[in-house]
Scaffold this active site. Sequence first.
Site, PDB file in Angstrom:
ATOM      1  CG  ASN A  10      -1.904   1.066   1.234  1.00  0.00           C
ATOM      2  OD1 ASN A  10      -1.892   1.930   0.356  1.00  0.00           O
ATOM      3  ND2 ASN A  10      -2.466   1.118   2.393  1.00  0.00           N
ATOM      4  CD1 TRP A  11       3.697   0.660  -2.626  1.00  0.00           C
ATOM      5  CD2 TRP A  11       3.720   1.516  -4.543  1.00  0.00           C
ATOM      6  NE1 TRP A  11       4.413  -0.319  -3.348  1.00  0.00           N
ATOM      7  CE2 TRP A  11       4.225   0.045  -4.592  1.00  0.00           C
ATOM      8  CE3 TRP A  11       3.353   2.110  -5.751  1.00  0.00           C
ATOM      9  CZ2 TRP A  11       4.631  -0.654  -5.810  1.00  0.00           C
ATOM     10  CZ3 TRP A  11       3.941   1.285  -7.070  1.00  0.00           C
ATOM     11  CH2 TRP A  11       4.480   0.147  -7.166  1.00  0.00           C
ATOM     12  CE  LYS A  12      -0.526   3.412   4.666  1.00  0.00           C
ATOM     13  NZ  LYS A  12      -0.448   3.389   5.938  1.00  0.00           N
ATOM     14  CG  HIS A  95      -6.250   1.723   4.832  1.00  0.00           C
ATOM     15  ND1 HIS A  95      -5.761   2.743   5.643  1.00  0.00           N
ATOM     16  CD2 HIS A  95      -5.238   0.930   4.595  1.00  0.00           C
ATOM     17  CE1 HIS A  95      -4.531   2.370   6.026  1.00  0.00           C
ATOM     18  NE2 HIS A  95      -4.163   1.210   5.379  1.00  0.00           N
ATOM     19  CD  GLU A  97      -3.458   5.403   6.607  1.00  0.00           C
ATOM     20  OE1 GLU A  97      -3.329   5.482   5.130  1.00  0.00           O
ATOM     21  OE2 GLU A  97      -2.382   5.146   7.293  1.00  0.00           O
ATOM     22  CD  GLU A 167      -4.169  -2.676   7.131  1.00  0.00           C
ATOM     23  OE1 GLU A 167      -3.056  -2.879   6.594  1.00  0.00           O
ATOM     24  OE2 GLU A 167      -4.695  -1.582   6.943  1.00  0.00           O
ATOM     25  N   GLY A 173       1.453   2.051  11.002  1.00  0.00           N
ATOM     26  CA  GLY A 173       2.395   3.423  10.798  1.00  0.00           C
ATOM     27  C   GLY A 173       2.956   3.970  11.978  1.00  0.00           C
ATOM     28  CB  SER A 213       4.190  -1.542  12.488  1.00  0.00           C
ATOM     29  OG  SER A 213       3.576  -0.445  12.484  1.00  0.00           O
ATOM     30  N   GLY A 234       2.602  -1.044   4.435  1.00  0.00           N
ATOM     31  CA  GLY A 234       2.427   0.401   3.892  1.00  0.00           C
ATOM     32  C   GLY A 234       4.070   0.680   3.864  1.00  0.00           C
ATOM     33  N   GLY A 235       4.453   1.269   5.101  1.00  0.00           N
ATOM     34  CA  GLY A 235       5.990   1.803   4.990  1.00  0.00           C
ATOM     35  C   GLY A 235       6.988   0.991   4.400  1.00  0.00           C
TER      36      GLY A 235
HETATM   37  P1  PGA Z   1       2.087   0.316   7.761  1.00  0.00           P
HETATM   38  O1  PGA Z   1       0.788   0.719   6.915  1.00  0.00           O
HETATM   39  O2  PGA Z   1       2.810  -0.805   7.162  1.00  0.00           O
HETATM   40  O3  PGA Z   1       2.934   1.584   7.397  1.00  0.00           O
HETATM   41  O4  PGA Z   1       2.061   0.375   9.162  1.00  0.00           O
HETATM   42  C1  PGA Z   1      -0.111  -0.729   6.707  1.00  0.00           C
HETATM   43  C2  PGA Z   1      -1.322  -0.047   6.060  1.00  0.00           C
HETATM   44  O5  PGA Z   1      -1.702   0.927   6.134  1.00  0.00           O
HETATM   45  O6  PGA Z   1      -2.049  -0.965   5.306  1.00  0.00           O
END
Ligand code: PGA
Length: 253
Positions: A10-12, A95, A97, A167, A173, A213, A234-235
């Site tokens: 997930n490159w956001k 998600h 977010e 999640e 994050g 994470s 994500g990250g």
């Molecule tokens: P993260 O994000 O790995 O940076 O915690 C995961 C996600 O939001 O899918």
Amino acid sequence: MTRKPMVGGNWKMNLDHAACQELAADVDRGRALLEGPCDIVFFPPHPYLRSVASHRGGCMLGAQDVSGHEAGAHTGDVSASMLVDCGCQMALVGHSERRHGHGETSREVAAKAAAALNAGLRVLLCVGETSEERAEGKTAEIVCGQFVESLTGIDFDALERIDLAYEPVWAIGTGQTASPEQAQEVHELLRAEVGSRYDARSAARMRILYGGSVTPSNAAELMACSDIDGALVGGASLEAGPFLEIVRAAART
Ligand code: PGA
């Protein structure tokens, strides 16, 4: 039943056109070294979907969001058929977010899931509790509630095109990953919920990814849990090296 693992990046709201293409191509090249089967899916920002479509190789392409509407006067929205047109096979819905950052309700998530499924896409549905909800002992109620409400009205036949991601909001994050025991406990209860809402076969087939994470250093122990079928990253998905280490951990299980 063995479930083919899946790892999503997930490159956001990160990277640019060239970096997206390079990352997709690098990850695709790394697939050759996997010790077992594993689906890989990229979720680039919407403007770069087509850029990644031409560099994804054997990996899948997904969108980070999709409109619940089919077409029309919805400024800023992107429809499921547009995503298909851009080469997507999947859409991420629910998600945190989006739920927390944009106030999306599970009812809206259900409309998005339905729109994506109707257009022929797979859906990756995210659910997760906040730290306050966990502290109040409401984790099961929240994640099962989100699961059920976010799939309201979805046909049983469409279930095989749905994957879940647990999640925990407090882990996204933050660097504070759920322990394998915490994650396995929720995955097990989500699978039981699929079984009681649908049937035992659907529960056994349903892929449930963990997200929050995930890094190369914690991926192996998470992926070793019996009800964890991959990761949404994500990250650690923004560079091919660490992301491929996570993919390798998932493919080994
Ligand atoms: P993260 O994000 O790995 O940076 O915690 C995961 C996600 O939001 O899918």
